[in-house]
Design a protein around this motif. Structure first.
Motif, PDB file in Angstrom:
ATOM      1  N   MET A  58       0.804  -1.210   0.000  1.00 59.84           N
ATOM      2  CA  MET A  58       0.000   0.000   0.000  1.00 59.84           C
ATOM      3  C   MET A  58       0.843   1.268   0.000  1.00 59.84           C
ATOM      4  SD  MET A  58      -3.198  -0.469  -0.310  1.00 59.84           S
ATOM      5  CE  MET A  58      -4.580  -1.550  -0.022  1.00 59.84           C
ATOM      6  N   THR A  59       2.143   1.120   0.234  1.00 64.08           N
ATOM      7  CA  THR A  59       3.010   2.298   0.211  1.00 64.08           C
ATOM      8  C   THR A  59       3.624   2.518  -1.169  1.00 64.08           C
ATOM      9  OG1 THR A  59       4.864   0.962   0.995  1.00 64.08           O
ATOM     10  CG2 THR A  59       3.539   2.112   2.665  1.00 64.08           C
ATOM     11  N   ASP A  60       3.171   1.775  -2.174  1.00 60.48           N
ATOM     12  CA  ASP A  60       3.637   1.950  -3.547  1.00 60.48           C
ATOM     13  C   ASP A  60       3.392   3.395  -3.985  1.00 60.48           C
ATOM     14  OD1 ASP A  60       4.136   1.961  -6.237  1.00 60.48           O
ATOM     15  OD2 ASP A  60       2.855   0.250  -6.717  1.00 60.48           O
ATOM     16  N   GLY A  61       4.452   4.079  -4.422  1.00 58.77           N
ATOM     17  CA  GLY A  61       4.348   5.493  -4.758  1.00 58.77           C
ATOM     18  C   GLY A  61       3.351   5.794  -5.845  1.00 58.77           C
ATOM     19  N   LYS A  62       3.125   4.861  -6.793  1.00 57.65           N
ATOM     20  CA  LYS A  62       2.207   5.142  -7.897  1.00 57.65           C
ATOM     21  C   LYS A  62       0.795   5.409  -7.406  1.00 57.65           C
ATOM     22  CE  LYS A  62       0.676   3.430 -12.394  1.00 57.65           C
ATOM     23  NZ  LYS A  62       0.764   2.358 -13.399  1.00 57.65           N
ATOM     24  N   LEU A  63       0.407   4.748  -6.312  1.00 58.55           N
ATOM     25  CA  LEU A  63      -0.926   4.921  -5.766  1.00 58.55           C
ATOM     26  C   LEU A  63      -1.183   6.375  -5.395  1.00 58.55           C
ATOM     27  CD1 LEU A  63      -3.470   3.299  -4.883  1.00 58.55           C
ATOM     28  CD2 LEU A  63      -2.416   3.088  -2.632  1.00 58.55           C
ATOM     29  N   PHE A  64      -0.130   7.086  -5.020  1.00 63.92           N
ATOM     30  CA  PHE A  64      -0.275   8.449  -4.533  1.00 63.92           C
ATOM     31  C   PHE A  64       0.173   9.503  -5.555  1.00 63.92           C
ATOM     32  CE2 PHE A  64       0.633   5.530  -1.019  1.00 63.92           C
ATOM     33  CZ  PHE A  64      -0.588   5.600  -0.373  1.00 63.92           C
ATOM     34  N   CYS A  65       0.422   9.066  -6.775  1.00 63.77           N
ATOM     35  CA  CYS A  65       0.820   9.999  -7.835  1.00 63.77           C
ATOM     36  C   CYS A  65      -0.415  10.599  -8.517  1.00 63.77           C
ATOM     37  CB  CYS A  65       1.662   9.277  -8.887  1.00 63.77           C
ATOM     38  SG  CYS A  65       3.306   8.813  -8.311  1.00 63.77           S
ATOM     39  N   PRO A  66      -0.288  11.778  -9.110  1.00 64.73           N
ATOM     40  CA  PRO A  66      -1.413  12.398  -9.821  1.00 64.73           C
ATOM     41  C   PRO A  66      -1.911  11.521 -10.971  1.00 64.73           C
ATOM     42  CG  PRO A  66       0.297  14.008  -9.417  1.00 64.73           C
ATOM     43  CD  PRO A  66       0.878  12.665  -9.062  1.00 64.73           C
ATOM     44  N   PHE A  67      -3.173  11.725 -11.329  1.00 65.74           N
ATOM     45  CA  PHE A  67      -3.818  10.928 -12.370  1.00 65.74           C
ATOM     46  C   PHE A  67      -4.755  11.826 -13.164  1.00 65.74           C
ATOM     47  CE2 PHE A  67      -7.545   8.286 -13.618  1.00 65.74           C
ATOM     48  CZ  PHE A  67      -6.901   7.424 -14.488  1.00 65.74           C
ATOM     49  N   ASP A  68      -4.742  11.674 -14.480  1.00 64.52           N
ATOM     50  CA  ASP A  68      -5.611  12.466 -15.340  1.00 64.52           C
ATOM     51  C   ASP A  68      -6.839  11.653 -15.719  1.00 64.52           C
ATOM     52  OD1 ASP A  68      -6.487  13.276 -18.324  1.00 64.52           O
ATOM     53  OD2 ASP A  68      -5.696  15.033 -17.279  1.00 64.52           O
ATOM     54  N   LEU A  69      -8.004  12.085 -15.252  1.00 69.01           N
ATOM     55  CA  LEU A  69      -9.265  11.420 -15.552  1.00 69.01           C
ATOM     56  C   LEU A  69     -10.000  12.238 -16.600  1.00 69.01           C
ATOM     57  CD1 LEU A  69     -11.327   9.132 -14.820  1.00 69.01           C
ATOM     58  CD2 LEU A  69     -12.323  10.759 -13.192  1.00 69.01           C
ATOM     59  N   SER A  70      -9.704  11.957 -17.859  1.00 65.07           N
ATOM     60  CA  SER A  70     -10.359  12.646 -18.975  1.00 65.07           C
ATOM     61  C   SER A  70     -10.351  14.162 -18.804  1.00 65.07           C
ATOM     62  CB  SER A  70     -11.800  12.141 -19.124  1.00 65.07           C
ATOM     63  OG  SER A  70     -11.821  10.779 -19.471  1.00 65.07           O
ATOM     64  N   GLY A  71      -9.185  14.697 -18.451  1.00 63.29           N
ATOM     65  CA  GLY A  71      -9.040  16.137 -18.320  1.00 63.29           C
ATOM     66  C   GLY A  71      -9.225  16.671 -16.920  1.00 63.29           C
ATOM     67  N   ILE A  72      -9.678  15.829 -15.975  1.00 67.19           N
ATOM     68  CA  ILE A  72      -9.801  16.217 -14.571  1.00 67.19           C
ATOM     69  C   ILE A  72      -8.563  15.673 -13.846  1.00 67.19           C
ATOM     70  CG2 ILE A  72     -11.140  16.007 -12.448  1.00 67.19           C
ATOM     71  CD1 ILE A  72     -13.612  15.554 -14.199  1.00 67.19           C
ATOM     72  N   THR A  73      -7.727  16.561 -13.336  1.00 65.29           N
ATOM     73  CA  THR A  73      -6.493  16.135 -12.685  1.00 65.29           C
ATOM     74  C   THR A  73      -6.775  15.740 -11.243  1.00 65.29           C
ATOM     75  OG1 THR A  73      -5.163  17.585 -14.080  1.00 65.29           O
ATOM     76  CG2 THR A  73      -4.146  16.800 -12.048  1.00 65.29           C
ATOM     77  N   LEU A  74      -6.458  14.497 -10.908  1.00 62.85           N
ATOM     78  CA  LEU A  74      -6.621  13.985  -9.550  1.00 62.85           C
ATOM     79  C   LEU A  74      -5.256  13.883  -8.891  1.00 62.85           C
ATOM     80  CD1 LEU A  74      -9.170  11.109 -10.272  1.00 62.85           C
ATOM     81  CD2 LEU A  74      -9.643  13.511  -9.749  1.00 62.85           C
ATOM     82  N   ALA A  75      -5.200  14.124  -7.584  1.00 65.37           N
ATOM     83  CA  ALA A  75      -3.929  14.140  -6.867  1.00 65.37           C
ATOM     84  C   ALA A  75      -3.369  12.743  -6.633  1.00 65.37           C
ATOM     85  CB  ALA A  75      -4.081  14.862  -5.528  1.00 65.37           C
ATOM     86  N   ASN A  76      -4.242  11.709  -6.704  1.00 67.27           N
ATOM     87  CA  ASN A  76      -3.795  10.339  -6.465  1.00 67.27           C
ATOM     88  C   ASN A  76      -4.722   9.368  -7.190  1.00 67.27           C
ATOM     89  OD1 ASN A  76      -6.097   9.812  -4.650  1.00 67.27           O
ATOM     90  ND2 ASN A  76      -5.011  11.140  -3.201  1.00 67.27           N
ATOM     91  N   HIS A  77      -4.464   8.085  -7.003  1.00 71.00           N
ATOM     92  CA  HIS A  77      -5.246   7.051  -7.675  1.00 71.00           C
ATOM     93  C   HIS A  77      -6.297   6.440  -6.744  1.00 71.00           C
ATOM     94  CE1 HIS A  77      -1.997   7.385 -10.561  1.00 71.00           C
ATOM     95  NE2 HIS A  77      -2.539   6.464 -11.348  1.00 71.00           N
ATOM     96  N   ILE A  78      -6.678   7.134  -5.700  1.00 67.89           N
ATOM     97  CA  ILE A  78      -7.601   6.593  -4.702  1.00 67.89           C
ATOM     98  C   ILE A  78      -8.977   7.220  -4.886  1.00 67.89           C
ATOM     99  CG2 ILE A  78      -8.070   6.387  -2.227  1.00 67.89           C
ATOM    100  CD1 ILE A  78      -4.976   6.501  -1.863  1.00 67.89           C
TER     101      ILE A  78
END
Length: 334
Positions: free
Chosen positions: A1-21
């Motif tokens: 659960m401490t995998d860094g990718k989980l907490f990296c930003p994510f682009d949801l069809s133009g909506i920028t999310l701060a993490n993958h949660i």
């Protein structure tokens, strides 16, 4: 659960999310008079804004759509009170979608002034609902007339527009768990002989029309769908092989270019592998996002055990078991 990718930003069809949660939707039965979310709901969702994307509890698209007491709507002027919730989540840096809901036959006449709930066909579900402060068998439904179906589609479209007006970042159409759109997909709940029954394509028609109407109204990038291919929730009896039906559904949703599908794997609240189904086949047919505690993000980062839910306060009530979960001691003073 401490995998860094989980907490990296994510682009949801133009909506920028701060993490993958993502916080999945969960009905809590605390809407106030007029089925308006109140101050407790504002606090509840604001507490959880670190998930970055919250999907709200299921929210009615019309008076006809209600099936459980004290669940909120988004079809009246008063229900624009959701704006307080969206403002609070945004103030804490989060994003929030509302889940749009029509329960269909999973309802009770006492929620509709004695009128029967509606369904694809007049087939009563073997299910209960929460009404009059207790659980009761759902009522016998009536089949929707063909000329009523455009009104169902329009209720989702109008509610999606209301959601954007109330400050939501997007909507998730509830197509799962034995509610109206799911009922149309199922041979055991839908025995219609018109354009909305019979073939795989016909049974999927209403869900696809709703998705298209919502995407056209607010943009495909702000639109998600939640299906549950093999869940027996709310009296649904899945067919022996649901794969062709849901392959078609996902292909049609992919063609619309919607932001994501949010799949319930296995039974809702039950085993994931009770009924054979190849979810990888769905993943191959959809090109966009595919997503399966107030302080969840921080707990995951630090590897801190999760707080245990109080099941006795899950549905209805006040702050207890809703907004009074304590933050972990590792960052309570941060």
């Amino acid at each position: 659960m401490t995998d860094g990718k989980l907490f990296c930003p994510f682009d949801l069809s133009g909506i920028t999310l701060a993490n993958h949660i993502v916080m999945a939707p969960l009905t809590r039965n605390r809407a106030g008079p007029g089925l308006v979310p109140g101050a407790l709901a504002t606090e509840y969702y604001a507490q959880r804004a670190s998930a970055d994307l919250i999907i709200t509890e299921a929210t009615q698209v019309s008076e006809q759509a209600q099936g459980i007491q004290n669940t909120p709507g988004i079809y009246t002027t008063e229900q624009a009170g959701w704006r307080k919730v969206t403002n609070a989540v945004h103030a804490r840096g989060g994003r929030i979608f509302v889940q749009l809901w029509h329960v269909g036959r999973v309802s009770h006449v006492d929620l509709h002034d004695g009128k029967a709930p509606v369904a694809p066909s007049a087939i009563r579900a073997k299910a209960k609902t929460f009404v009059n402060d207790g659980f009761a068998d759902v009522s016998e439904p009536r089949a929707l007339e063909l000329d009523e179906i455009p009104g169902i589609v329009d209720s989702f479209r109008r509610s999606a527009a209301n959601a954007i007006e109330a400050g939501f970042d997007g909507v998730e159409v509830h197509g799962a768990n034995g509610y109206l759109l799911d009922q149309f997909l199922r041979e055991t709940a839908n025995v219609r002989t018109d354009a909305y029954g019979g073939s795989i394509e016909n049974r999927a028609r209403l869900l696809i029309e709703v998705a298209a109407a919502v995407a056209d109204e607010i943009g495909a990038g702000r639109t998600g769908i939640r299906p549950s291919p093999v869940s027996p929730a709310s009296g649904i009896v899945p067919a022996a092989d649901e794969q062709p039906q849901f392959n078609h559904v996902v292909e049609a949703l992919d063609a619309l270019g919607i932001a994501y599908i949010h799949v319930v794997e296995g039974a809702t609240g039950g085993p994931r592998d009770a009924t054979p189904f190849d979810y990888d086949v769905l993943r191959q047919r959809f090109r966009n996002a595919y997503i399966a505690n107030p302080d969840l993000v921080e707990r995951l980062k630090a590897g801190i055990p999760l707080a245990q839910m109080d099941m006795t306060t899950l549905y209805g009530g006040g702050a207890r078991g809703y907004t009074d979960y304590p933050a972990s001691t590792a960052f309570a003073d941060a």
